[in-house]
Design a protein around this motif. Structure first.
Motif, mmCIF file in Angstrom:
data_model
loop_
_atom_site.group_PDB
_atom_site.id
_atom_site.type_symbol
_atom_site.label_atom_id
_atom_site.label_comp_id
_atom_site.label_asym_id
_atom_site.label_seq_id
_atom_site.Cartn_x
_atom_site.Cartn_y
_atom_site.Cartn_z
ATOM 1 N N TRP A 123 11.508 8.444 1.460
ATOM 2 C CA TRP A 123 10.284 9.284 1.687
ATOM 3 C C TRP A 123 10.567 10.715 0.612
ATOM 4 O O TRP A 123 11.795 11.072 0.598
ATOM 5 C CB TRP A 123 10.347 9.786 3.231
ATOM 6 C CG TRP A 123 9.288 10.926 3.544
ATOM 7 C CD1 TRP A 123 7.745 10.340 3.858
ATOM 8 C CD2 TRP A 123 9.154 12.085 3.809
ATOM 9 N NE1 TRP A 123 7.081 11.412 4.124
ATOM 10 C CE2 TRP A 123 7.933 12.626 4.105
ATOM 11 C CE3 TRP A 123 10.244 13.186 3.672
ATOM 12 C CZ2 TRP A 123 7.762 13.891 4.613
ATOM 13 C CZ3 TRP A 123 10.020 14.471 3.787
ATOM 14 C CH2 TRP A 123 8.734 14.772 4.279
ATOM 15 N N ASP A 167 3.640 12.220 8.996
ATOM 16 C CA ASP A 167 3.007 12.281 7.661
ATOM 17 C C ASP A 167 2.093 11.188 7.611
ATOM 18 O O ASP A 167 2.589 10.058 6.842
ATOM 19 C CB ASP A 167 4.109 12.316 6.505
ATOM 20 C CG ASP A 167 3.622 12.418 5.294
ATOM 21 O OD1 ASP A 167 2.226 12.569 5.158
ATOM 22 O OD2 ASP A 167 4.112 11.963 4.394
ATOM 23 N N PRO A 168 0.873 11.197 7.905
ATOM 24 C CA PRO A 168 0.117 10.001 8.077
ATOM 25 C C PRO A 168 -0.065 9.319 6.640
ATOM 26 O O PRO A 168 -0.154 8.235 6.419
ATOM 27 C CB PRO A 168 -1.236 10.384 8.542
ATOM 28 C CG PRO A 168 -0.993 11.751 9.570
ATOM 29 C CD PRO A 168 0.179 12.369 8.753
ATOM 30 N N ASP A 169 -0.234 10.335 5.670
ATOM 31 C CA ASP A 169 -0.195 9.751 4.382
ATOM 32 C C ASP A 169 0.830 8.964 3.668
ATOM 33 O O ASP A 169 0.579 8.310 2.923
ATOM 34 C CB ASP A 169 -0.752 10.881 3.392
ATOM 35 C CG ASP A 169 -2.085 11.582 3.657
ATOM 36 O OD1 ASP A 169 -3.011 10.864 4.414
ATOM 37 O OD2 ASP A 169 -2.439 12.636 3.307
ATOM 38 N N GLY A 170 1.839 9.416 4.251
ATOM 39 C CA GLY A 170 3.185 8.885 4.000
ATOM 40 C C GLY A 170 3.663 7.543 4.845
ATOM 41 O O GLY A 170 4.961 7.218 4.888
ATOM 42 N N ASN A 171 2.709 7.304 5.552
ATOM 43 C CA ASN A 171 3.416 6.434 6.874
ATOM 44 C C ASN A 171 4.052 6.752 7.604
ATOM 45 O O ASN A 171 4.822 5.757 8.217
ATOM 46 C CB ASN A 171 3.282 4.790 6.081
ATOM 47 C CG ASN A 171 2.117 4.192 5.229
ATOM 48 O OD1 ASN A 171 0.908 4.453 5.700
ATOM 49 N ND2 ASN A 171 2.278 3.914 4.010
ATOM 50 N N PRO A 223 5.295 15.369 0.853
ATOM 51 C CA PRO A 223 4.017 15.101 0.494
ATOM 52 C C PRO A 223 3.173 16.232 -0.388
ATOM 53 O O PRO A 223 2.254 15.722 -1.040
ATOM 54 C CB PRO A 223 3.215 14.922 1.917
ATOM 55 C CG PRO A 223 4.078 15.574 2.913
ATOM 56 C CD PRO A 223 5.410 15.591 2.324
#
Length: 53
Positions: free
Chosen positions: A37, A19-23, A40
């Motif tokens: 987490w 999840d790139p947007d959630g690091n 998203p």
């Protein structure tokens, strides 16, 4: 690695993508994601996910 689906909205967490947007880096197992987490797509907490059978 296993995929997990959000029981609220149907979003599927794919560990190969992360999840790139959630690091969350690609290759991160669902079990290794921090408990803070959230989905998203809808913001549901991690405990609202279940393993894809």
């Amino acid at each position: 690695m296993k995929k997990y689906v959000c029981k609220v909205c149907g979003y599927v967490y794919d560990p190969a993508k992360g999840d790139p947007d959630g690091n969350i880096a690609p290759g991160t197992a669902f079990e290794s994601i921090p408990d803070t987490w959230v989905c998203p797509s809808c913001g549901a907490p991690k405990d609202q996910f279940e393993e894809v059978k």
